[in-house]
Design an enzyme around this catalytic site. Structure first.
Site, PDB file in Angstrom:
ATOM      1  N   GLY A 265       0.809  -1.217   0.000  1.00 17.71           N
ATOM      2  CA  GLY A 265       0.000   0.000   0.000  1.00 17.71           C
ATOM      3  C   GLY A 265       0.839   1.262   0.000  1.00 17.71           C
ATOM      4  N   CYS A 266       1.903   1.261   0.776  1.00 18.61           N
ATOM      5  CA  CYS A 266       2.771   2.439   0.860  1.00 18.61           C
ATOM      6  C   CYS A 266       3.533   2.652  -0.442  1.00 18.61           C
ATOM      7  CB  CYS A 266       3.718   2.312   2.050  1.00 18.61           C
ATOM      8  SG  CYS A 266       2.828   2.293   3.623  1.00 18.61           S
ATOM      9  N   THR A 267       3.914   1.561  -1.088  1.00 15.08           N
ATOM     10  CA  THR A 267       4.591   1.670  -2.383  1.00 15.08           C
ATOM     11  C   THR A 267       3.632   2.235  -3.416  1.00 15.08           C
ATOM     12  OG1 THR A 267       6.098  -0.132  -1.850  1.00 15.08           O
ATOM     13  CG2 THR A 267       5.795   0.367  -4.189  1.00 15.08           C
TER      14      THR A 267
END
Length: 166
Positions: free
Chosen positions: A56-58
Site C-alpha cells: 500500500g505504501c509503495t
C-alpha cells in the site's frame, strides 16, 4: 506563523488550525516545515504512511511520484513521513525512483503532534501505529486539507480533485 489554534498533542487536527511545526531528517538532509512552506508557491502536502516498501505504501508513494510534476506545477511541495530508519527510506526512494522528500520520525513525535500516531485495527487486533493521513499546509501555515485514514489506491487522484487540480 501567528497565534496558534492548534489541537492538543495527539488530537486530530482540523482545517484552519496552524500546522504543528517540525524539523525532520529527510533523504535530502534536515528540513523544517516552515522552510518547506516558505519555498513552496502554494503549499506543502505532508503525507504520513505506515512502512516503506509495503504494497500500500509503495502504491501511494508511486502515485505521488507519478503526479509530482503536476503537483509542483500547481505550486505544491510533497513530503512523505514514516517511522522508518533513514537507510530504509533511502533504499525505498532509490528502488521506486521517488522524486520527493521522505522524512524519518522514529520516535513518533511529529506523528503524535499531527494526530496520526494512534490506535489501529487489523485482522481483529488493536495496536498503536501510523494512521495513513494527508494534509495540505497553506502559505499562511494553516491546514487547508486534513484527511485521516486515507486509502492508498487512488488517493492522489482524490487529493487532486480536492485541490481543484482536475
Amino acid at each position: 506563523m501567528t497565534e496558534s489554534t492548534s489541537a492538543p498533542r495527539g488530537a486530530k487536527l482540523e482545517v484552519g488550525q496552524v500546522a504543528p511545526p517540525f524539523t525532520i531528517a529527510t533523504t535530502e538532509g534536515e528540513v523544517t516545515l516552515a522552510k518547506l512552506v516558505e519555498d513552496a508557491a502554494k503549499g506543502v502536502i505532508v503525507y504520513f504512511y505506515p512502512k516503506a516498501g509495503t504494497p500500500g505504501c509503495t502504491k501511494e508513494a508511486c502515485d505521488f511520484r507519478d503526479n509530482l510534476n503536476s503537483l509542483k506545477g500547481a505550486g505544491y511541495t510533497v513530503i512523505g513521513i514514516s517511522a522508518d530508519k533513514m537507510a530504509s527510506l533511502e533504499k525505498f526512494q532509490a528502488k521506486q525512483q521517488l522524486n520527493f522528500l521522505l522524512g524519518s520520525d522514529p520516535d513518533h513525535a511529529i506523528m503524535t503532534a499531527w494526530g496520526v500516531w494512534g490506535t489501529k485495527k487489523n485482522y481483529g487486533k488493536t495496536f498503536l501505529g501510523i494512521i495513513r493521513s494527508t494534509f495540505v499546509v497553506g502559505k499562511d501555515g494553516r491546514l487547508e486539507v486534513v484527511q485521516y485514514n486515507v486509502k492508498a489506491t487512488g488517493h492522489v487522484a482524490r487529493l487532486r480533485k480536492t485541490l481543484g487540480l482536475d
